[in-house]
Design an enzyme around this catalytic site. Structure first.
Site, mmCIF file in Angstrom:
data_model
loop_
_atom_site.group_PDB
_atom_site.id
_atom_site.type_symbol
_atom_site.label_atom_id
_atom_site.label_comp_id
_atom_site.label_asym_id
_atom_site.label_seq_id
_atom_site.Cartn_x
_atom_site.Cartn_y
_atom_site.Cartn_z
ATOM 1 N N HIS A 1 0.815 -1.225 0.000
ATOM 2 C CA HIS A 1 0.000 0.000 0.000
ATOM 3 C C HIS A 1 0.849 1.276 0.000
ATOM 4 O O HIS A 1 0.302 2.370 -0.144
ATOM 5 C CB HIS A 1 -0.925 0.033 1.222
ATOM 6 C CG HIS A 1 -1.950 -1.052 1.233
ATOM 7 N ND1 HIS A 1 -2.802 -1.280 0.174
ATOM 8 C CD2 HIS A 1 -2.267 -1.987 2.160
ATOM 9 C CE1 HIS A 1 -3.594 -2.305 0.454
ATOM 10 N NE2 HIS A 1 -3.277 -2.757 1.652
ATOM 11 N N ASP B 1 -5.017 -12.569 3.469
ATOM 12 C CA ASP B 1 -6.263 -12.067 4.054
ATOM 13 C C ASP B 1 -7.492 -12.313 3.178
ATOM 14 O O ASP B 1 -8.591 -11.888 3.535
ATOM 15 C CB ASP B 1 -6.138 -10.577 4.426
ATOM 16 C CG ASP B 1 -5.373 -9.766 3.410
ATOM 17 O OD1 ASP B 1 -5.081 -10.291 2.321
ATOM 18 O OD2 ASP B 1 -5.056 -8.592 3.702
HETATM 19 ZN ZN LIG Z 1 -4.464 -6.996 2.720
#
Ligand SMILES: [Zn+2]
Length: 308
Positions: free
Chosen positions: A122, A243
């Site tokens: 990110h 995830d």
């Molecule tokens: Zn993630």
């Protein structure tokens, strides 16, 4: 030939506030799950600032260093924190992927997994976000291209969240194919199919909330794998987030542990076809401790099988 495992105790020194999902116990569980596996264990070096400057401006690297607190926490955004050990951890994480690329391209290892934190996908050019400080996967790509002189590399990001940082850092890099699948809608909100990069080297694959392994496999077989084979990368970098697992508390995909084994085995098969099996994988997300440990182990076991 062997699979290398790169990690460093400093990555356990990056502490987050109580209740934060990206916590020290994640890496502890992973290292425990990998304990019995036959791996070439490598201590991750610190990245050099020159490495980081391949992806971030000097002012950004300086700001991250300056932001780290003497004690307690420094908060960078709503969910990104620095503790006194965080900068060292981030330098080890970045150093791990650089060293992993060196090991795989020199033939000292067939493939490699970097068990590191903080994660990286990110982190944008000038913005730390989403638990991420430096763009580890994009750095691996740039290091392979600019230091080793490769002409084509690919990043495959199967974390449940969009790899917005990797996309941003490689947006205008014609030599890097970025394939990222993500639940949509979901934070950070980017990752639509229309986002294709300056040179049409970005492939975004949205996955519907509630979908599972069958939908993921179909999407990779019809969209991701043909693009990957056609690009003929000399190295495949994996942003390995776990995830999308059905037990993960931060998202709503329903992959089983076996789905992570499947996607890893398929990527290993393509790597065998196009680049002598060269893969560098680096840890991103995954927040249910048991699911994370099991899925990571399944991922690394496939890397080991492919390295034989
Ligand atoms: Zn993630």
């Amino acid at each position: 030939m062997t699979t290398a495992l790169l990690t460093h105790a400093d990555c356990l020194g990056h502490v987050t506030p109580d209740g934060h999902p990206e916590r020290v116990a994640r890496l502890e569980h992973i290292l425990h799950a990998l304990e019995a596996l036959e791996l070439k264990r490598v201590t991750a070096p610190m990245a050099a600032d020159d490495d980081l400057l391949r992806i971030h401006p000097e002012s950004y690297v300086r700001d991250i260093r300056a932001a780290h607190p003497a004690d307690g926490f420094a908060q960078i955004d709503g969910d990104t924190f620095l503790s006194p050990g965080s900068v060292d951890a981030a330098y080890r994480a970045a150093g791990a992927v650089v060293r992993a690329v060196d090991l795989v391209l020199s033939g000292e290892a067939s493939n490699a997994f970097c068990a590191i934190r903080p994660p990286g996908h990110h982190a944008e050019t000038e913005t730390a976000m989403g638990f991420c400080l430096f763009g580890n996967a994009a750095l691996a790509a740039k290091h392979a291209l600019d230091h080793h002189g490769l002409k084509h590399v690919a990043v495959v990001d199967f974390d449940v969240h969009h790899g917005n940082g990797t996309q941003d850092l490689l947006w205008d890099e014609a030599r890097a194919l970025v394939i990222t699948s993500q639940q949509m809608p979901l934070w950070p909100g980017s990752g639509r199919p229309e986002e294709t990069g300056v040179y049409d080297t970005v492939l975004n694959i949205p996955l519907a909330p509630g979908s599972g392994g069958a939908e993921m496999r179909a999407a990779y077989e019809t969209k991701a794998f043909p693009r990957l084979r056609a690009f003929r990368p000399e190295l495949i970098i994996i942003s390995a987030g776990f995830d999308a697992h059905q037990d993960d508390p931060l998202a709503n995909l329903n992959w089983a542990t076996d789905d992570f084994a499947w996607i890893t085995a398929e990527l290993c098969r393509i790597a065998d076809e196009v680049c002598d099996g060269r893969i560098v994988s680096t840890l991103e997300g995954g927040y249910d401790l048991n699911a994370l440990a099991q899925a990571t182990r399944a991922h690394v076991e496939e890397l080991i099988k492919a390295a034989r």
